[in-house]
Each structure stands twice: as C-alpha cells, then as structure tokens.
Scaffold this motif. Structure first.
Motif, mmCIF file in Angstrom:
data_model
loop_
_atom_site.group_PDB
_atom_site.id
_atom_site.type_symbol
_atom_site.label_atom_id
_atom_site.label_comp_id
_atom_site.label_asym_id
_atom_site.label_seq_id
_atom_site.Cartn_x
_atom_site.Cartn_y
_atom_site.Cartn_z
ATOM 1 N N UNK A 169 0.839 -1.194 0.000
ATOM 2 C CA UNK A 169 0.000 0.000 0.000
ATOM 3 C C UNK A 169 0.875 1.246 0.000
ATOM 4 N N UNK A 170 0.550 2.223 -0.854
ATOM 5 C CA UNK A 170 1.285 3.482 -0.910
ATOM 6 C C UNK A 170 0.339 4.644 -0.627
ATOM 7 N N UNK A 206 -4.694 6.597 -0.884
ATOM 8 C CA UNK A 206 -4.015 5.314 -0.712
ATOM 9 C C UNK A 206 -4.334 4.437 -1.918
ATOM 10 N N UNK A 207 -3.302 3.769 -2.423
ATOM 11 C CA UNK A 207 -3.468 2.947 -3.630
ATOM 12 C C UNK A 207 -2.668 1.666 -3.492
ATOM 13 N N UNK A 208 -3.146 0.628 -4.172
ATOM 14 C CA UNK A 208 -2.452 -0.650 -4.191
ATOM 15 C C UNK A 208 -2.982 -1.462 -5.357
ATOM 16 N N UNK A 209 -2.244 -2.504 -5.687
ATOM 17 C CA UNK A 209 -2.677 -3.455 -6.714
ATOM 18 C C UNK A 209 -2.638 -4.861 -6.112
ATOM 19 N N UNK A 216 -21.080 2.846 -6.357
ATOM 20 C CA UNK A 216 -21.040 2.335 -4.999
ATOM 21 C C UNK A 216 -19.941 3.066 -4.232
ATOM 22 N N UNK A 217 -20.276 3.660 -3.112
ATOM 23 C CA UNK A 217 -19.312 4.352 -2.279
ATOM 24 C C UNK A 217 -19.217 3.636 -0.939
ATOM 25 N N UNK A 218 -18.029 3.122 -0.623
ATOM 26 C CA UNK A 218 -17.777 2.427 0.638
ATOM 27 C C UNK A 218 -17.059 3.390 1.590
ATOM 28 N N UNK A 219 -17.487 3.438 2.850
ATOM 29 C CA UNK A 219 -16.853 4.272 3.868
ATOM 30 C C UNK A 219 -16.453 3.403 5.055
ATOM 31 N N UNK A 220 -15.237 3.636 5.548
ATOM 32 C CA UNK A 220 -14.727 2.833 6.657
ATOM 33 C C UNK A 220 -13.640 3.632 7.380
ATOM 34 N N UNK A 252 -6.792 0.527 7.518
ATOM 35 C CA UNK A 252 -5.847 0.385 6.400
ATOM 36 C C UNK A 252 -4.700 -0.559 6.734
ATOM 37 N N UNK A 253 -4.485 -0.825 8.027
ATOM 38 C CA UNK A 253 -3.470 -1.813 8.382
ATOM 39 C C UNK A 253 -3.811 -3.199 7.859
ATOM 40 N N UNK A 254 -5.104 -3.433 7.581
ATOM 41 C CA UNK A 254 -5.552 -4.698 6.968
ATOM 42 C C UNK A 254 -6.285 -4.374 5.654
ATOM 43 N N UNK A 255 -5.648 -3.588 4.820
ATOM 44 C CA UNK A 255 -6.321 -3.082 3.629
ATOM 45 C C UNK A 255 -6.765 -4.199 2.689
ATOM 46 N N UNK A 256 -6.003 -5.292 2.640
ATOM 47 C CA UNK A 256 -6.422 -6.404 1.770
ATOM 48 C C UNK A 256 -7.752 -7.002 2.247
ATOM 49 N N UNK A 257 -7.917 -7.128 3.545
ATOM 50 C CA UNK A 257 -9.186 -7.638 4.070
ATOM 51 C C UNK A 257 -10.330 -6.683 3.735
#
Length: 236
Positions: A156-157, A173-176, A205-209, A214-219
C-alpha cells in the motif's frame, strides 16, 4: 331422525290441542338457533391476523441497475421498498459483513465508553453520467497530489493532497493485487474516515470505513468485493 320424530309428535299434539301450536313454534325456533350456532362454531376461523414481516432482501433498481440488498442493512426506513430508487444507504458489521443490530442509545455519561466503529457503510446512487471514479483517480486527483509516494504497508502506498487543494487534509491510498484506492481524511478531533468508489453500470457504490482499518487493507478490499457480489453479482 330424532328431530323429525320430535316434530311429528308435536304436530299430532297440535291437532289435538290448537293452543299447542305456540309450543311448536318455540321448539322449532330453538332447534334452528342451535343448528345455526353449531354451524357457526364449526366454520369460525381459528387463525388470527398476523402482520407480514419484511423480506430478507429487496430488489431495487438504481440507475436502471438491479441490486438485491438486505432489508435490515438499509439505514433509512423510507428506502425500505423494492423498485426504482435514486439512492440506498446501507451498513454492515465488519468483518462478518452481517446486517447490524439496532443502534443502542448513547447518553452523555456513556459516550466516552462507546465502542469504536465496527461497520462498513455503503451508498448506492445513480451517477447520471458524472465522471467515473477510476477516471477521477487517473485525471483529476493527480492535479492536487504531492509528487512523492510514501510506502505504507504490504504493498500500500500513500500520496498526500496539497494544502489549498479541494482535497486538503486528505490522503490517497493505492495498491494493486487486489486493486485498491481510498481517499481518507486525516485523524484529528475525530478519527479519519476513508471512502472507496466503484461504478457498476448506471450506479456508483461508495464504501466508507475508518482509516485505522488500512493496516488490513487487503481484508477491506476483499470485504468490498464480497458485498458487491452479494448485492449485484460477479463482474461479467
């Protein structure tokens, strides 16, 4: 047979005694009333009217795009109906993605003891041909971002939005693998929140959290994908 015999017997008595016709009328009326009462008792319904409960899911059309949303997840009662809608707002517990229970009342004495946010919020709205989220990430956000990208964690960057820009005090924040983009406010008097958007046909669709997730961004990315599939189906 008993009823017929009784009537015949009373009829013979009536011929012998004319005044006994009144007795015959009273007996016949009594027998008729008893028969009616018996039939009414046997035919009277034993079930009671029960209010129909809400269905577990509702088919809604947003931007002419069909979604099948959990009824209990809808946050506003006015939106709890099937058919065309302009927007629907939902929430799910995280990480189970179950529909949440009714919120508990928080008083001034218990507000500091309130539990941290454990829900992911989802808004589905018709986009009316506005700029697509992925297009905004490619063409609009770069105009206001710092050039330097900071590695954060596990692929994550982060790139900060410049002060004075429309997105000041926010970070991108972005990732692949999986593809992930979230624009997040910074922690301050209130915890930072992130939003991540995606387009499906005529709806966004807009997700808010919470930013702390972000420490578990993949989840989080997997949770957003699961919710999308549950409500609309996999990508075609």
């Amino acid at each position: 047979m008993t009823l017929l015999s009784t009537a015949q017997h009373i009829a013979r008595d009536t011929r012998r005694n004319p005044r006994s016709h009144m007795i015959l009328i009273m007996v016949a009326a009594t027998l008729s009333a008893g028969a009616i009462a018996l039939v009414a008792y046997l035919l009277w319904p034993t079930w009671g009217a029960r209010p129909a409960g809400d269905p577990a899911r509702l088919p809604v059309s947003i931007g002419e795009t069909l979604f099948n949303v959990p009824t209990a997840a809808i946050r506003q009662k006015i939106q709890r109906h099937s058919g065309p809608q302009e927007r629907v707002d939902l929430s799910f517990t995280y990480p189970t993605l179950e529909t949440p229970q009714a919120p508990k009342h928080v008083s001034a004495e218990t507000v500091e003891k309130a539990r941290p946010i454990d829900r992911i919020f989802v808004s589905i709205a018709a986009h009316h041909d506005t700029l697509a989220p992925d297009t905004r990430i490619r063409t609009i956000y770069p105009r206001y971002l710092d050039l330097a990208a900071t590695p954060v964690d596990n692929g994550l960057t982060m790139r900060a939005f410049r002060d004075g820009s429309p997105y000041a005090n926010e970070d991108l924040f972005s990732a692949t693998a999986p593809d992930f983009h979230a624009r997040c406010t910074r922690d301050g008097l209130t915890p930072g929140m992130c939003l991540s958007e995606r387009r499906i046909d005529g709806a966004d669709l807009t997700f808010r959290f919470p930013r702390s997730w972000l420490g578990q961004w993949r989840d989080v990315a997997n949770a957003m994908e699961r919710l999308t599939v549950q409500m609309h189906g996999p990508k075609q």
